[in-house]
Design a protein around this motif. Structure first.
Motif, PDB file in Angstrom:
ATOM      1  N   ARG A  13      -8.620  -3.964   2.008  1.00  0.00           N
ATOM      2  CA  ARG A  13      -7.192  -4.066   2.372  1.00  0.00           C
ATOM      3  C   ARG A  13      -7.019  -4.424   3.840  1.00  0.00           C
ATOM      4  O   ARG A  13      -6.169  -5.238   4.199  1.00  0.00           O
ATOM      5  CB  ARG A  13      -6.484  -2.749   2.065  1.00  0.00           C
TER       6      ARG A  13
ATOM      7  N   LYS B 244       0.833  -1.204   0.000  1.00  0.00           N
ATOM      8  CA  LYS B 244       0.000   0.000   0.000  1.00  0.00           C
ATOM      9  C   LYS B 244       0.867   1.253   0.000  1.00  0.00           C
ATOM     10  O   LYS B 244       0.572   2.236  -0.695  1.00  0.00           O
ATOM     11  CB  LYS B 244      -0.904   0.010   1.231  1.00  0.00           C
TER      12      LYS B 244
ATOM     13  N   GLU C 274     -11.055  -0.258  -1.303  1.00  0.00           N
ATOM     14  CA  GLU C 274      -9.662  -0.059  -0.906  1.00  0.00           C
ATOM     15  C   GLU C 274      -9.459  -0.263   0.586  1.00  0.00           C
ATOM     16  O   GLU C 274      -8.751  -1.175   1.011  1.00  0.00           O
ATOM     17  CB  GLU C 274      -9.189   1.338  -1.315  1.00  0.00           C
TER      18      GLU C 274
ATOM     19  N   LEU D 147      -2.965  -3.274  -5.879  1.00  0.00           N
ATOM     20  CA  LEU D 147      -3.654  -2.231  -5.108  1.00  0.00           C
ATOM     21  C   LEU D 147      -3.850  -0.973  -5.955  1.00  0.00           C
ATOM     22  O   LEU D 147      -4.900  -0.322  -5.880  1.00  0.00           O
ATOM     23  CB  LEU D 147      -2.862  -1.900  -3.845  1.00  0.00           C
TER      24      LEU D 147
ATOM     25  N   TYR E  47       2.269   1.897  -3.500  1.00  0.00           N
ATOM     26  CA  TYR E  47       1.191   2.421  -4.354  1.00  0.00           C
ATOM     27  C   TYR E  47       0.874   3.871  -4.019  1.00  0.00           C
ATOM     28  O   TYR E  47       0.838   4.732  -4.912  1.00  0.00           O
ATOM     29  CB  TYR E  47      -0.043   1.528  -4.210  1.00  0.00           C
ATOM     30  N   ARG E  48       0.688   4.168  -2.731  1.00  0.00           N
ATOM     31  CA  ARG E  48       0.262   5.509  -2.346  1.00  0.00           C
ATOM     32  C   ARG E  48       1.407   6.525  -2.409  1.00  0.00           C
ATOM     33  O   ARG E  48       1.157   7.731  -2.471  1.00  0.00           O
ATOM     34  CB  ARG E  48      -0.350   5.462  -0.947  1.00  0.00           C
TER      35      ARG E  48
END
Length: 269
Positions: A194, A78, A190, A165, A81-82
């Motif tokens: 998650r 995560k 999400e 993700l 991705y973020r």
């Protein structure tokens, strides 16, 4: 010609990231303090689970170290991705305020222009996930449960998990071109999905575990590859299958995005 254009886009992308990072690093002490506090707060979430497991033992055969591994891989996926595409998660703000119009005028694809906006260095999440991963994986290596190959395969799993993700986040955001408001949907596809997948899917009813594997495939981020890496189940081919799922999800979400953006209608400011 196409490769030259791609290189040009990537140079612009790096420039936008560098500019965003410089703006965030103007207050270095605040950044470092905030990162450390974020890591401590998030580690406390796993500590509560660890305390319960220490008191009652394994949950359906999953030890605290195995659950720690699942938790850490999901966190780091995560975070990856973020870090590079956080604004995809915040697309609603651009749709409601009409700010997406400005990105449409940029000399690169809208998605590449969107992703580096407000680029985040998520050091707190890296510290949290890295600490739990080293602790859990180190304990399993020392006990002989897994070999050093688990440490070799884990970065690959984190990378494919980040792609999955991102694909889920991008597909959810794309629905905003029709609905505009997507926060509630993101809470399901999400955040809730998650959070559920941070733990073994065997804890959930069959319908829910199937949902987390096939409808919202967060189970492929950590649970499915861990069956082989940590337990030697299924076979090494599952890692290739996980990568295939990541590629399919990524290709499908990008195609859906390209279709969705043709339906965009500015709301103005």
């Amino acid at each position: 010609m196409r490769h030259a254009k791609l290189r040009s886009w990537l140079r612009l992308y790096r420039l936008l990231i560098r500019t965003s990072v410089k703006s965030r690093m103007q207050y270095k002490f605040n950044f470092m303090l905030g990162s450390v506090l974020a890591a401590l707060i998030q580690i406390s979430e796993f500590l509560m689970v660890a305390i319960v497991l220490d008191r009652f033992g394994a949950i359906q055969g999953w030890s605290v170290y195995e659950i720690g591994y699942l938790f850490a891989v999901m966190t780091l996926s995560k975070t990856l991705y973020r870090t590079f595409a956080d604004e995809v998660h915040h697309l609603e703000r651009y749709l409601v305020g009409g700010d997406l119009d400005q990105l449409l005028t940029r000399p690169l694809p809208v998605l590449l222009a969107l992703m580096p906006q407000n680029f985040r260095l998520m050091l707190g999440e890296v510290l949290q996930g890295g600490f739990i991963l080293c602790w859990s994986l180190g304990a399993m290596i020392l006990s002989g449960q897994v070999g050093w190959s688990a440490a070799v395969w884990t970065p690959f799993v984190i990378l494919t998990g980040a792609a999955i993700l991102f694909s889920i986040g991008l597909a959810t955001a794309t629905l905003g071109f029709w609905t505009t408001r997507i926060t509630e949907l993101q809470n399901i596809t999400e955040d809730a999905a998650r959070t559920a997948a941070q733990y073994p899917l065997t804890l959930y009813p069959k319908w829910m575990s199937s949902l987390l594997l096939f409808a919202i495939p967060v189970g492929f981020v950590n649970y499915v590859p861990s069956l082989f890496i940590l337990r030697g189940e299924i076979g090494p081919w599952i890692l290739a299958a996980t990568a295939g799922v990541a590629v399919i999800c990524l290709a499908a979400s990008l195609r859906f995005w390209r279709f969705g953006i043709t339906k965009y209608q500015s709301t103005g400011s």
